[in-house]
Design an enzyme around this catalytic site. Structure first.
Site, PDB file in Angstrom:
ATOM      1  N   LYS A 140     -11.770  42.648 -26.717  1.00 53.41           N
ATOM      2  CA  LYS A 140     -11.996  43.282 -28.862  1.00 53.41           C
ATOM      3  C   LYS A 140     -11.377  42.803 -30.032  1.00 53.41           C
ATOM      4  O   LYS A 140     -11.944  42.253 -30.768  1.00 53.41           O
ATOM      5  CB  LYS A 140     -11.832  44.763 -28.420  1.00 53.41           C
ATOM      6  N   GLU A 146      -2.671  50.674 -34.267  1.00 54.71           N
ATOM      7  CA  GLU A 146      -2.194  48.959 -34.017  1.00 54.71           C
ATOM      8  C   GLU A 146      -0.556  48.889 -33.555  1.00 54.71           C
ATOM      9  O   GLU A 146      -0.110  50.026 -33.596  1.00 54.71           O
ATOM     10  CB  GLU A 146      -3.406  48.465 -35.225  1.00 54.71           C
ATOM     11  N   ARG A 147      -0.777  48.316 -33.018  1.00 58.99           N
ATOM     12  CA  ARG A 147       0.547  47.456 -32.488  1.00 58.99           C
ATOM     13  C   ARG A 147       0.974  46.825 -34.021  1.00 58.99           C
ATOM     14  O   ARG A 147       0.372  46.403 -34.797  1.00 58.99           O
ATOM     15  CB  ARG A 147       0.899  46.805 -31.874  1.00 58.99           C
TER      16      ARG A 147
END
Length: 489
Positions: free
Chosen positions: A165, A191-192
């Site tokens: 993705k 998010e990282r």
């Protein structure tokens, strides 16, 4: 961050903390109660931010902390900021990176000449919405041919963990931000920090950062902050659409994390969960966010959203509710990824409401339908091939299998964002080249070429360069795939 907060004027109304349970804080006010969504501040330097989510009685409100609550205790004073959470808007926010509070996190100079707007805004009324339908090209063959995106529409990239993705979303950014005339806003929900840092570096290297804004709510932040980062990014997008009359490309990674943050907030607030543990208000919360992404007479917000599908279960309520808001659904398949067919898009499960003759034209529509029909027939024949072998098929069915397998390989494409891993140069393919390739494969022009010649190429003519030299003109050696090839599929 604390210095920025200390500068914001606070009203005389102040309250006292009466209970702290993790991120949930109850505050008592002797005067009038602050309205829902009001931001309260507390702590030694007012660094702890609380958003009011419920009025419990005539004197108490319950809020969710958007920052860690370390050090909070009963009896501490709380200041009412007098308004909701706000984000900066203006021309100077371009090329910058923000957190959910509107603070810059890119270590660049402080912002100047900005207005601050509430993150809670109503969607545009129906009377102001545009009804034109235009196709938004991505340069990715399988998407442009089978599931074209809509300018001012919402497209979802659905898939479980590790099917590509984020890679596909990053490739779309790379392809579209360069040719996109307007502004691009990237919203990272849960998010990282590694992904955010890499994206910032890549966009800077590509020279497109000057027309881009990034907003991040990282996965180590409290659920309240992750839940509001989508609204914060939309406030910025609405400024460019409504005030600057520019088209906006809004990229969200990942909308499931927004639903998940809402689920955590709901659980903390003590609401009874609905099916599979999701919050009872999930449908409303998702609608409030998605309905703001709209096409108006002033400009368009085109959105591409990655949607994580838990355990690859497309009947999960999060996936089902997200599907209903989208104009195009791009479904990523673990099976295709395991076969090395990247991008691993399932052409039969994916769809777009733009794929009609009135919008894409008669030729494109007819070709897309024939491609789908060929791939669907191949899917049905796979069981027979697995049980009885390819030899038991009729000559007509063998031709269908050969075409379908060549189409599957033609729809693979080397990406710019994965060049360093694959060693293959990225390819951007325009719609006419992609349609031409499909048409020629369906006419059996490439039946004498090995399937591998069509794998990971751009335009279809590259297959002739890739095919082994000295291939006899009439050779039917690889016209039909072998039984082993068919089984491996």
């Amino acid at each position: 961050m604390a210095e920025d907060m200390a500068d914001i004027p606070l009203s005389a109304d102040s309250g006292v903390i009466v209970a702290v349970r993790g991120s949930v804080v109850d505050v008592r006010f002797d005067g009038p109660l602050p309205p829902i969504y009001t931001v309260l501040r507390t702590g030694a330097r007012r660094e702890i931010v609380i958003e009011v989510l419920a009025q419990l009685d005539a004197h108490r409100v319950r809020g969710i902390a958007l920052t860690p609550t370390r050090g909070l205790a009963r009896g501490m004073a709380v200041a009412d900021s007098g308004g909701p959470l706000k984000m900066p808007v203006g021309k100077t926010i371009l090329s910058r990176m923000f957190d959910v509070f509107g603070n810059t996190i890119d270590r660049e100079a402080a912002l100047t000449d900005v207005q601050w707007r509430s993150v809670h805004r109503a969607p545009p009324p129906l009377a102001r919405r545009s009804t034109r339908s235009e196709v938004f090209a991505t340069g990715i063959k399988i998407i442009d041919v089978l599931m074209p995106l809509e300018r001012g529409g919402k497209a979802g990239l659905f898939g479980g963990a590790g099917v590509g993705k984020t890679v596909l979303l990053t490739e779309m950014i790379n392809n579209m931000v360069g040719q996109h005339e307007g502004v691009s806003i990237f919203c990272g929900i849960g998010e990282r920090c590694r992904e955010g840092e890499e994206l910032y570096r890549d966009m800077n290297a590509a020279g497109v950062l000057r027309n881009m804004v990034m907003v991040f709510g990282q996965m180590n932040e409290p659920p309240g902050a992750r839940f509001r980062v989508g609204h914060a990014a939309l406030t910025m997008a609405e400024y460019f659409r409504d005030d600057e009359h520019r088209d906006v490309l809004l990229l969200i990674d990942n909308i499931f994390r927004f639903i998940q943050a809402g689920m955590e907030v709901s659980g903390l607030m003590g609401q009874m969960p609905s099916r599979l543990g999701y919050q009872p208000t999930m449908s409303t919360e998702l609608s409030q966010l998605e309905e703001r992404i709209a096409n108006t007479d002033a400009g368009a917000i085109t959105s591409i959203q990655a949607v994580y599908v838990p355990a690859d279960d497309f009947t999960d309520p999060a996936a089902v509710h997200t599907f209903s808001h989208l104009s195009a659904s791009i479904v990523l398949s673990r099976k295709r990824a395991s076969e090395g067919l990247y991008p691993a898009i399932d052409p039969l499960q994916s769809n777009s409401r733009m794929a009609t003759p009135g919008i894409v034209g008669e030729r494109h529509y007819a070709l897309a339908q024939e491609v789908r029909r060929t791939l669907a027939q191949y899917t049905e024949l796979k069981d027979i091939i697995a049980m009885l072998g390819l030899e038991q098929l009729s000559p007509a069915d063998r031709k269908v299998v050969a075409r379908a397998r060549r189409l599957e390989r033609f729809f693979t494409q080397p990406f710019f964002t994965t060049e360093q891993f694959t060693g293959l140069t990225g390819k951007l393919v325009d719609l006419e080249q992609a349609l031409d390739g499909c048409e020629r494969i369906l006419r059996d022009e490439f039946k004498d070429y090995p399937e591998s010649a069509l794998y990971m190429i751009g335009a279809v003519d590259e297959a002739k360069e890739k095919a082994p030299s000295g291939l006899p003109a009439g050779s039917a050696k690889s016209a039909s795939p072998s039984v082993a090839d068919a089984d491996e599929s």
